[in-house]
Design a protein around this motif. Structure first.
Motif, mmCIF file in Angstrom:
data_model
loop_
_atom_site.group_PDB
_atom_site.id
_atom_site.type_symbol
_atom_site.label_atom_id
_atom_site.label_comp_id
_atom_site.label_asym_id
_atom_site.label_seq_id
_atom_site.Cartn_x
_atom_site.Cartn_y
_atom_site.Cartn_z
ATOM 1 N N ALA A 1 14.615 22.681 -10.194
ATOM 2 C CA ALA A 1 13.889 23.717 -11.139
ATOM 3 C C ALA A 1 12.573 23.429 -11.240
ATOM 4 N N ALA A 2 12.274 22.257 -11.144
ATOM 5 C CA ALA A 2 10.848 21.799 -11.211
ATOM 6 C C ALA A 2 10.265 22.180 -10.122
ATOM 7 N N ALA A 3 10.745 21.884 -8.849
ATOM 8 C CA ALA A 3 10.064 22.120 -7.736
ATOM 9 C C ALA A 3 9.676 23.528 -7.226
ATOM 10 N N HIS A 4 10.606 24.460 -7.832
ATOM 11 C CA HIS A 4 10.693 25.709 -7.417
ATOM 12 C C HIS A 4 9.862 26.389 -8.501
ATOM 13 N N ALA A 5 9.623 25.884 -9.593
ATOM 14 C CA ALA A 5 8.659 26.423 -10.546
ATOM 15 C C ALA A 5 7.286 26.277 -10.027
ATOM 16 N N GLY A 6 7.089 24.928 -9.521
ATOM 17 C CA GLY A 6 5.872 24.604 -8.860
ATOM 18 C C GLY A 6 5.608 25.672 -7.522
ATOM 19 N N LEU A 7 6.579 25.810 -6.912
ATOM 20 C CA LEU A 7 6.331 26.767 -5.727
ATOM 21 C C LEU A 7 6.050 28.341 -6.123
ATOM 22 N N ARG A 8 6.536 28.680 -7.319
ATOM 23 C CA ARG A 8 6.293 29.808 -7.608
ATOM 24 C C ARG A 8 5.035 30.074 -8.111
ATOM 25 N N ALA A 9 4.400 28.968 -8.905
ATOM 26 C CA ALA A 9 3.245 28.944 -9.501
ATOM 27 C C ALA A 9 2.008 28.851 -8.212
ATOM 28 N N LEU B 1 13.246 32.208 1.517
ATOM 29 C CA LEU B 1 14.418 31.567 1.805
ATOM 30 C C LEU B 1 15.342 31.737 0.831
ATOM 31 N N GLY B 2 14.803 32.319 -0.339
ATOM 32 C CA GLY B 2 15.885 32.382 -1.516
ATOM 33 C C GLY B 2 16.523 31.294 -2.100
ATOM 34 N N LEU B 3 15.868 30.221 -2.102
ATOM 35 C CA LEU B 3 16.578 28.835 -2.790
ATOM 36 C C LEU B 3 17.130 29.099 -3.879
ATOM 37 N N VAL B 4 18.426 28.506 -4.273
ATOM 38 C CA VAL B 4 19.162 28.758 -5.518
ATOM 39 C C VAL B 4 19.221 27.568 -6.154
ATOM 40 N N ARG C 1 19.133 24.143 -8.108
ATOM 41 C CA ARG C 1 18.164 23.554 -9.109
ATOM 42 C C ARG C 1 18.385 22.097 -9.435
ATOM 43 N N ARG C 2 19.049 21.586 -8.853
ATOM 44 C CA ARG C 2 19.169 20.086 -8.985
ATOM 45 C C ARG C 2 18.775 19.292 -7.789
ATOM 46 N N PHE C 3 19.408 18.110 -7.471
ATOM 47 C CA PHE C 3 18.841 17.338 -6.360
ATOM 48 C C PHE C 3 19.439 17.777 -5.088
ATOM 49 N N GLY C 4 19.970 19.053 -4.969
ATOM 50 C CA GLY C 4 20.519 19.826 -3.909
ATOM 51 C C GLY C 4 19.187 20.513 -3.164
ATOM 52 N N TYR C 5 18.188 20.840 -3.884
ATOM 53 C CA TYR C 5 17.029 21.759 -3.626
ATOM 54 C C TYR C 5 16.571 20.925 -2.115
ATOM 55 N N PRO C 6 16.065 19.777 -2.003
ATOM 56 C CA PRO C 6 15.488 19.521 -0.733
ATOM 57 C C PRO C 6 16.361 19.619 0.617
ATOM 58 N N LEU C 7 17.662 19.371 0.365
ATOM 59 C CA LEU C 7 18.468 19.623 1.457
ATOM 60 C C LEU C 7 18.618 21.044 1.650
ATOM 61 N N GLU C 8 18.920 22.018 0.805
ATOM 62 C CA GLU C 8 19.224 23.580 0.763
ATOM 63 C C GLU C 8 17.890 23.866 1.507
#
Length: 216
Positions: free
Chosen positions: A60-68, A155-158, A160-167
């Motif tokens: 959730a944090a990583a993707h919020a940063g990406l969107r910003a 990529l449409g990453l969904v 929001r936990r620790f699976g984010y880097p692997l996804e």
């Protein structure tokens, strides 16, 4: 110049060191995930862009940063001081030069305290399963990495936990991206314990989240 996304949860002690060592022209985006120690205030005082990310979770944090982010190239890096921001250019260069689509920092511990055995084993198991199932020659799923912003968003990453880097790696491979690793130093964090590698429970939680991503 690149934007640098720093997922953050109670990293007040490390942020001044991390933000002071960003290479010239690199812009920090601290994606705060509910800190209670004043991390957002400290980040802002060091000229970082601060975004607030919810729900609680690394992805959730990583993707919020990406969107910003607004830069063409976006980097990701932990905010705990375990990585030296001055090494970001070596991760960015292959993307900037058009040699890679996703450049990943492969952690090389500088001290035996940096990466406890349970953390190394958990990472190795997930990376082995990734190589076996996808053929991607990746040996570390560490959080220092770089890619182009628009391509990452596509990529449409969904997760929001620790699976984010692997996804991110799996989706990138499915999209035909060129992926490779670059060696980076990995040191003991500035203060406190890592929320992932610092405890067996944290490592188990990360492995569980990544296993769910692999099984989808």
């Amino acid at each position: 110049m690149p934007d640098v996304v720093l997922p953050c949860l109670n990293e007040a002690a490390a942020l001044p060191w991390v933000l002071s060592r960003l290479p010239g022209g690199y812009r920090a985006i601290v994606a705060d995930n509910g800190s209670t120690d004043g991390s957002p205030r400290i980040a802002a005082a060091h000229s970082a862009v601060v975004v607030h990310a919810a729900p609680r979770g690394f992805g959730a944090a990583a993707h919020a940063g990406l969107r910003a982010a607004t830069a063409d190239i976006v980097c990701f890096m932990d905010a705990d001081g375990s990585f030296d921001p001055r090494q970001l250019p070596r991760v960015v260069a292959p993307v900037e030069e058009g040699r890679l689509d996703l450049s990943m920092g492969r952690r090389r511990p500088t001290d035996r305290r940096a990466w406890p055995v349970h953390g190394r084993v958990g990472n190795a198991v997930v990376a082995w399963r990734l190589r076996r199932s996808s053929g991607i020659q990746v040996y570390d799923l560490g959080p220092m990495r770089a890619a182009r912003r628009e391509a990452l968003l596509a990529l449409g990453l969904v997760d929001r936990r620790f699976g984010y880097p692997l996804e991110m790696v799996l989706r990138a491979a499915e999209a035909g991206w060129r992926i490779a690793e670059v060696d980076v130093d990995y040191a003991p964090r500035v203060a406190g314990r890592s929320k992932v590698t610092g405890t067996v429970r944290g490592t188990a939680r990360a492995v569980r989240d990544m296993t769910k991503v692999l099984s989808r």
